[in-house]
Design a protein around this motif. Structure first.
Motif, PDB file in Angstrom:
ATOM      1  N   ARG A 135       5.563  -3.703  36.640  1.00 45.73           N
ATOM      2  CA  ARG A 135       6.949  -3.031  36.758  1.00 45.73           C
ATOM      3  C   ARG A 135       7.439  -2.656  35.420  1.00 45.73           C
ATOM      4  O   ARG A 135       8.282  -1.744  35.156  1.00 45.73           O
ATOM      5  N   VAL A 154       8.885   1.048  34.216  1.00 42.89           N
ATOM      6  CA  VAL A 154      10.104   1.185  33.975  1.00 42.89           C
ATOM      7  C   VAL A 154      10.054   2.039  32.245  1.00 42.89           C
ATOM      8  O   VAL A 154      10.838   3.000  32.156  1.00 42.89           O
ATOM      9  N   LYS A 155       9.403   1.463  31.542  1.00 41.61           N
ATOM     10  CA  LYS A 155       9.338   1.960  30.200  1.00 41.61           C
ATOM     11  C   LYS A 155       8.558   3.545  29.955  1.00 41.61           C
ATOM     12  O   LYS A 155       9.121   4.523  29.511  1.00 41.61           O
ATOM     13  N   THR A 207      11.267   5.834  31.866  1.00 44.00           N
ATOM     14  CA  THR A 207      12.355   5.987  31.021  1.00 44.00           C
ATOM     15  C   THR A 207      12.045   7.008  29.846  1.00 44.00           C
ATOM     16  O   THR A 207      12.830   7.907  29.298  1.00 44.00           O
TER      17      THR A 207
END
Length: 347
Positions: free
Chosen positions: A191, A195-196, A199
């Motif tokens: 996860r 997310v990185k 983003t």
């Protein structure tokens, strides 16, 4: 405890997501072999009306084209109008841009504006009007509601909400961008890295979307579209390498690749926004709203895909080879796009 239950939740979600990609690839295949004209009709028309002097207006009307023919759309007003200059038409990529000046014999505020012929298409039309006192009005016309009443003034909220909606719709129909995001989800193993990566992709395409739309950096649209397709091929190849136990920068630090390719995808978003048209009096607001719409659409897609994958783990568990097979499916679709876009550059 079963082997399926032992498998980490996020890992199971990745395998379930592979099943969704096969359905996604079938949908893309159907779109690829559909009538090319239908794809053009998804792009909206744009009508800009600028008050230059009391009761005198400059008009710009941009309509999508099918090959060498534009959609049969006409801008009409309910009041008495005089056209004071000839209509000048010029093609611009996949759209026809028409400009002229007109004089109203009665106030334009309170009149109905109609995009005649819109009801026979699958596209929308944005209408943006700027009055001499600085007030502006923006409306979105649809095939089911092709006319609207022009008020004396309008709030900035209408501009914001209209362009947010257009951003959401653009990402919803942007199959290449969605396929790239799906490939990112398959190459990321936890996860935090996901997310990185998301983003980084969001930040990167926001930068180039803003710079390109404001005219600070420009790139030809057709090479950009080709490179977007090739970026999907490259990520698909990295998924296969990962499944073979190999490693690379894209596998160990997917956010770096997401950022690099996000810069490229941002130029693709910018091309769509330029085609759409920006209200001259509210360029920053419209740009922000479109960007917000793109991000909302992207996040909704990631959330929906993740939810479907997690729910699907209770129904089936795909074998490990499914990830590699899915990568090949993604690569085939993206390669097909690449050759098609390369051909469009040559012709």
């Amino acid at each position: 405890m079963s082997r399926r239950a032992d498998r980490p939740l996020f890992e199971r979600a990745r395998y379930a997501a592979a099943g969704y990609v096969w359905l996604f690839a079938l949908m893309i295949g159907a779109a690829l072999f559909s009538q090319a004209a239908s794809a053009h009709e998804v792009r909206p028309a744009y009508l800009s009306i600028q008050e230059e002097a009391p009761n005198e207006y400059s008009v710009l009307f941009k309509t999508p084209m099918r090959g060498n023919a534009r959609l049969a759309l006409t801008a009409l007003f309910s009041g008495r109008i005089e056209t004071v200059t000839p209509v000048v038409s010029r093609p611009n990529d996949d759209a026809m841009v028409q400009t002229w000046r007109m004089r109203t014999l009665e106030p334009l505020a309170g009149q109905n504006v109609l995009v005649d012929g819109l009801q026979n298409t699958m596209t929308d039309a944005l209408v943006h009007m700027v009055f001499a006192n600085g007030d502006s009005w923006t409306a979105r016309l649809t095939p089911g509601s092709p006319s609207a009443t022009i008020p004396a003034s309008h709030s900035a909220w209408a501009v914001f909400s209209t362009y947010v909606r257009q951003g959401i719709e653009h990402i919803a129909f942007g199959l290449d961008h969605l396929l790239f995001v799906t490939a990112l989800m398959l190459i990321v193993r936890d996860r935090l890295k996901l997310v990185k990566a998301i983003t980084a992709f969001t930040l990167a395409h926001s930068i180039t979307l803003s710079c390109a739309t404001l005219g600070w950096i420009t790139l030809p649209s057709k090479p950009v579209e080709l490179m977007v397709a090739l970026s999907i091929v490259m990520v698909a190849a990295e998924i296969v390498r990962m499944e073979r136990g190999e490693t690379s920068l894209a596998i160990t630090s997917p956010w770096t690749v997401a950022f690099a390719f996000g810069l490229l995808h941002g130029f693709g978003f910018a091309g769509a926004l330029v085609d759409l048209g920006l209200p001259r009096s509210n360029v920053p607001l419209a740009l922000l709203a479109f960007n917000v719409g793109v991000e909302l659409g992207q996040l909704a897609f990631v959330a929906a895909l993740s939810a479907a994958a997690i729910a699907g783990r209770r129904v089936f568990v795909l074998p490990r080879r499914a990830i590699a097979a899915t990568a090949y499916a993604i690569g085939i679709v993206a390669t097909f796009w690449s050759f098609g876009r390369m051909e469009a550059m040559v012709l």
